[in-house]
Design a protein around this motif. Structure first.
Motif, PDB file in Angstrom:
ATOM      1  N   GLY A  42       0.820  -1.212   0.000  1.00 26.74           N
ATOM      2  CA  GLY A  42       0.000   0.000   0.000  1.00 26.74           C
ATOM      3  C   GLY A  42       0.848   1.254   0.000  1.00 26.74           C
ATOM      4  O   GLY A  42       1.876   1.321  -0.673  1.00 26.74           O
ATOM      5  N   GLY A  43       0.430   2.253   0.764  1.00 27.42           N
ATOM      6  CA  GLY A  43       1.161   3.514   0.787  1.00 27.42           C
ATOM      7  C   GLY A  43       0.840   4.350   2.009  1.00 27.42           C
ATOM      8  O   GLY A  43      -0.253   4.262   2.577  1.00 27.42           O
ATOM      9  N   LEU A  44       1.805   5.166   2.408  1.00 30.42           N
ATOM     10  CA  LEU A  44       1.646   6.103   3.523  1.00 30.42           C
ATOM     11  C   LEU A  44       2.163   7.465   3.092  1.00 30.42           C
ATOM     12  O   LEU A  44       3.210   7.562   2.449  1.00 30.42           O
ATOM     13  CB  LEU A  44       2.462   5.653   4.742  1.00 30.42           C
ATOM     14  CG  LEU A  44       1.939   4.553   5.658  1.00 30.42           C
ATOM     15  CD1 LEU A  44       2.992   4.240   6.716  1.00 30.42           C
ATOM     16  CD2 LEU A  44       0.640   4.969   6.317  1.00 30.42           C
ATOM     17  N   LYS A  45       1.441   8.509   3.447  1.00 30.14           N
ATOM     18  CA  LYS A  45       1.985   9.851   3.277  1.00 30.14           C
ATOM     19  C   LYS A  45       2.243  10.434   4.656  1.00 30.14           C
ATOM     20  O   LYS A  45       1.503  10.173   5.606  1.00 30.14           O
ATOM     21  CB  LYS A  45       1.051  10.745   2.466  1.00 30.14           C
ATOM     22  CG  LYS A  45      -0.292  11.044   3.091  1.00 30.14           C
ATOM     23  CD  LYS A  45      -1.098  11.969   2.178  1.00 30.14           C
ATOM     24  CE  LYS A  45      -2.486  12.256   2.755  1.00 30.14           C
ATOM     25  NZ  LYS A  45      -3.277  13.157   1.871  1.00 30.14           N
ATOM     26  N   THR A  57       2.450  17.867   3.215  1.00 40.21           N
ATOM     27  CA  THR A  57       2.914  16.510   2.944  1.00 40.21           C
ATOM     28  C   THR A  57       4.414  16.569   2.683  1.00 40.21           C
ATOM     29  O   THR A  57       4.854  17.244   1.752  1.00 40.21           O
ATOM     30  CB  THR A  57       2.197  15.914   1.720  1.00 40.21           C
ATOM     31  OG1 THR A  57       0.785  15.904   1.957  1.00 40.21           O
ATOM     32  CG2 THR A  57       2.670  14.487   1.461  1.00 40.21           C
ATOM     33  N   ILE A  58       5.199  15.879   3.500  1.00 37.65           N
ATOM     34  CA  ILE A  58       6.654  15.975   3.356  1.00 37.65           C
ATOM     35  C   ILE A  58       7.297  14.680   2.871  1.00 37.65           C
ATOM     36  O   ILE A  58       8.481  14.667   2.544  1.00 37.65           O
ATOM     37  CB  ILE A  58       7.322  16.403   4.677  1.00 37.65           C
ATOM     38  CG1 ILE A  58       7.103  15.342   5.767  1.00 37.65           C
ATOM     39  CG2 ILE A  58       6.818  17.760   5.127  1.00 37.65           C
ATOM     40  CD1 ILE A  58       7.972  15.555   6.996  1.00 37.65           C
ATOM     41  N   ASP A  59       6.521  13.599   2.807  1.00 34.30           N
ATOM     42  CA  ASP A  59       7.127  12.351   2.352  1.00 34.30           C
ATOM     43  C   ASP A  59       6.047  11.354   1.971  1.00 34.30           C
ATOM     44  O   ASP A  59       4.908  11.425   2.459  1.00 34.30           O
ATOM     45  CB  ASP A  59       8.004  11.752   3.460  1.00 34.30           C
ATOM     46  CG  ASP A  59       8.950  10.676   2.949  1.00 34.30           C
ATOM     47  OD1 ASP A  59       9.239  10.669   1.740  1.00 34.30           O
ATOM     48  OD2 ASP A  59       9.406   9.851   3.759  1.00 34.30           O
ATOM     49  N   TYR A  60       6.417  10.447   1.068  1.00 33.63           N
ATOM     50  CA  TYR A  60       5.589   9.291   0.729  1.00 33.63           C
ATOM     51  C   TYR A  60       6.424   8.053   1.020  1.00 33.63           C
ATOM     52  O   TYR A  60       7.479   7.857   0.414  1.00 33.63           O
ATOM     53  CB  TYR A  60       5.166   9.330  -0.742  1.00 33.63           C
ATOM     54  CG  TYR A  60       4.120  10.378  -1.033  1.00 33.63           C
ATOM     55  CD1 TYR A  60       2.763  10.070  -0.980  1.00 33.63           C
ATOM     56  CD2 TYR A  60       4.487  11.683  -1.345  1.00 33.63           C
ATOM     57  CE1 TYR A  60       1.800  11.035  -1.237  1.00 33.63           C
ATOM     58  CE2 TYR A  60       3.531  12.652  -1.605  1.00 33.63           C
ATOM     59  CZ  TYR A  60       2.192  12.323  -1.548  1.00 33.63           C
ATOM     60  OH  TYR A  60       1.244  13.285  -1.800  1.00 33.63           O
ATOM     61  N   VAL A  61       5.977   7.257   1.974  1.00 33.74           N
ATOM     62  CA  VAL A  61       6.750   6.095   2.407  1.00 33.74           C
ATOM     63  C   VAL A  61       6.608   4.974   1.381  1.00 33.74           C
ATOM     64  O   VAL A  61       5.491   4.553   1.073  1.00 33.74           O
ATOM     65  CB  VAL A  61       6.267   5.599   3.786  1.00 33.74           C
ATOM     66  CG1 VAL A  61       7.062   4.369   4.230  1.00 33.74           C
ATOM     67  CG2 VAL A  61       6.374   6.716   4.816  1.00 33.74           C
TER      68      VAL A  61
END
Length: 217
Positions: A42-45, A57-61
């Motif tokens: 999946g994904g995390l912001k 928003t400073i990063d997308y894991v």
């Protein structure tokens, strides 16, 4: 950073598997930590809330990375994390971390390196927040390219605008200028493909020289 991806996977048996829906807050900035997480699918912001209440928003894991390490041993979470799509996470409590480090001493070094990486991320955000938008875009696009290890960066224009804290109109103009110059290609699915990485690096390098920092090489 890329050498940190998937390095925690041998220890997933110590964690608690979680299936999380889209747009769920996994942890919230300022809350007392209760552990950390590994993104398996999946994904995390990652969101940073400023003192005036402004969210950025400073990063997308990417899959295969830890998140929320600052919440270990009851430390306060420095940022918030929200799922960007249905995700599978592994939750690690302080007890689980202790057991991992006891059984696998090398894991302590890996965990520390991941913590250092996140501190560097916050330092980068502070260093670049007042830089020209075009240079910020080039720098962060290269970083996302490095993180995902793919010339196709999975981010749409709206998300990119939030990522660098700029208007969507401004981001759109710069992206289309780069497209006309042959530096990038824009996908109908929202991805940005870097065609001329050297030219993109030239734009980002001007920014690094102006602020005197280069954290992601």
């Amino acid at each position: 950073m890329t050498n940190l991806r998937y390095q925690w996977s041998p220890y997933l048996m110590y964690g608690q598997k979680m299936e999380v829906k889209k747009n769920v807050v996994v942890y919230r900035q300022g809350e007392q930590g209760k552990g950390f997480y590994y993104l398996d699918r999946g994904g995390l912001k990652i969101i940073l809330l400023s003192a005036n209440g402004h969210e950025r928003t400073i990063d997308y894991v990417p899959v295969g990375m830890l998140s929320g390490e600052h919440g270990a041993y009851k430390g306060s979470y420095l940022t918030s994390a929200i799922t960007t799509n249905p995700s599978i996470l592994y939750y690690f409590s302080d007890e689980a971390l202790n057991n991992i480090c006891m059984d696998h001493p090398q894991a302590a070094v890996l965990f520390t390196n991941s913590q250092i990486f996140k501190v560097r991320l916050l330092a980068e955000v502070i260093a670049f927040q007042d830089s020209p938008v075009e240079q910020q875009m080039a720098h962060y696009l290269i970083r996302l390219h490095s993180i995902h290890q793919n010339e196709n960066v999975p981010i749409d224009q709206t998300s990119f605008a939030r990522y660098i804290d700029a208007s969507r109109i401004t981001v759109n103009k710069i992206l289309h200028k780069w497209k006309e110059m042959g530096i990038i290609e824009l996908s109908h699915r929202g991805a940005i493909r870097i065609v001329e990485i050297d030219k993109m690096n030239e734009i980002a390098t001007r920014e690094e020289e102006s602020v005197g920092i280069s954290l992601w090489k």
